[in-house]
Design a protein around this motif. Structure first.
Motif, PDB file in Angstrom:
ATOM      1  N   ASN A   1       0.809  -1.228   0.000  1.00 23.64           N
ATOM      2  CA  ASN A   1       0.000   0.000   0.000  1.00 23.64           C
ATOM      3  C   ASN A   1       0.835   1.268   0.000  1.00 23.64           C
ATOM      4  N   SER A   2       2.147   1.145  -0.120  1.00 20.96           N
ATOM      5  CA  SER A   2       3.047   2.300   0.000  1.00 20.96           C
ATOM      6  C   SER A   2       3.233   3.082  -1.296  1.00 20.96           C
ATOM      7  N   ASN A   3       2.696   2.580  -2.403  1.00 15.81           N
ATOM      8  CA  ASN A   3       2.880   3.202  -3.725  1.00 15.81           C
ATOM      9  C   ASN A   3       4.331   3.160  -4.188  1.00 15.81           C
ATOM     10  N   GLU A   4       5.119   2.261  -3.642  1.00 13.56           N
ATOM     11  CA  GLU A   4       6.498   2.081  -4.094  1.00 13.56           C
ATOM     12  C   GLU A   4       6.548   1.394  -5.452  1.00 13.56           C
ATOM     13  N   PHE A   5       5.532   0.595  -5.748  1.00 12.76           N
ATOM     14  CA  PHE A   5       5.434  -0.078  -7.038  1.00 12.76           C
ATOM     15  C   PHE A   5       3.956  -0.237  -7.380  1.00 12.76           C
TER      16      PHE A   5
ATOM     17  N   ARG B   1       4.973  -9.796 -11.175  1.00  9.81           N
ATOM     18  CA  ARG B   1       6.288 -10.293 -10.750  1.00  9.81           C
ATOM     19  C   ARG B   1       7.404  -9.394 -11.252  1.00  9.81           C
ATOM     20  N   ASP B   2       7.353  -9.005 -12.525  1.00 11.46           N
ATOM     21  CA  ASP B   2       8.425  -8.181 -13.083  1.00 11.46           C
ATOM     22  C   ASP B   2       8.456  -6.801 -12.443  1.00 11.46           C
ATOM     23  N   VAL B   3       7.277  -6.248 -12.141  1.00 10.01           N
ATOM     24  CA  VAL B   3       7.207  -4.950 -11.453  1.00 10.01           C
ATOM     25  C   VAL B   3       7.873  -5.058 -10.087  1.00 10.01           C
ATOM     26  N   PHE B   4       7.555  -6.110  -9.362  1.00  8.90           N
ATOM     27  CA  PHE B   4       8.132  -6.296  -8.033  1.00  8.90           C
ATOM     28  C   PHE B   4       9.639  -6.482  -8.106  1.00  8.90           C
ATOM     29  N   LEU B   5      10.108  -7.338  -9.011  1.00 10.96           N
ATOM     30  CA  LEU B   5      11.545  -7.596  -9.108  1.00 10.96           C
ATOM     31  C   LEU B   5      12.308  -6.357  -9.568  1.00 10.96           C
ATOM     32  N   ASN B   6      11.726  -5.580 -10.477  1.00 10.21           N
ATOM     33  CA  ASN B   6      12.368  -4.328 -10.883  1.00 10.21           C
ATOM     34  C   ASN B   6      12.484  -3.378  -9.696  1.00 10.21           C
ATOM     35  N   TRP B   7      11.432  -3.291  -8.896  1.00 11.87           N
ATOM     36  CA  TRP B   7      11.476  -2.441  -7.707  1.00 11.87           C
ATOM     37  C   TRP B   7      12.550  -2.942  -6.754  1.00 11.87           C
ATOM     38  N   LEU B   8      12.572  -4.239  -6.524  1.00  9.06           N
ATOM     39  CA  LEU B   8      13.531  -4.826  -5.582  1.00  9.06           C
ATOM     40  C   LEU B   8      14.968  -4.569  -6.028  1.00  9.06           C
ATOM     41  N   ASN B   9      15.204  -4.612  -7.335  1.00 12.35           N
ATOM     42  CA  ASN B   9      16.544  -4.399  -7.877  1.00 12.35           C
ATOM     43  C   ASN B   9      16.856  -2.927  -8.133  1.00 12.35           C
ATOM     44  N   GLY B  10      15.920  -2.051  -7.790  1.00  9.69           N
ATOM     45  CA  GLY B  10      16.160  -0.623  -7.954  1.00  9.69           C
ATOM     46  C   GLY B  10      15.960  -0.124  -9.379  1.00  9.69           C
ATOM     47  N   ASN B  11      15.282  -0.920 -10.200  1.00  6.43           N
ATOM     48  CA  ASN B  11      15.083  -0.542 -11.594  1.00  6.43           C
ATOM     49  C   ASN B  11      13.668  -0.062 -11.886  1.00  6.43           C
TER      50      ASN B  11
END
Length: 63
Positions: free
Chosen positions: A32-36, A49-59
């Protein structure tokens, strides 16, 4: 467990929780943080999944 999660094209908050090793409350706060980008389907929150992994990797793009 991690491979099962990463094979899914769309993740639930529970998947994020298990993948990051965080508590349920923290996982929902993150979703709910609007980070992704998330999608609400009824009361459920879905994350690509790709949105989450991009966020996790800083991309990922921040909203």
């Amino acid at each position: 467990m991690t491979n099962e999660i990463l094979n899914k094209p769309v993740l639930d908050v529970e998947d994020i929780q298990k993948f990051l090793g965080i508590g349920r409350r923290q996982a929902y706060l993150l979703a709910n943080s609007n980070e992704f980008h998330t999608v609400r389907v009824g009361k459920r929150i879905k994350i690509g999944r790709d949105v989450f992994l991009n966020w996790l990797n800083g991309n990922g793009e921040q909203q």
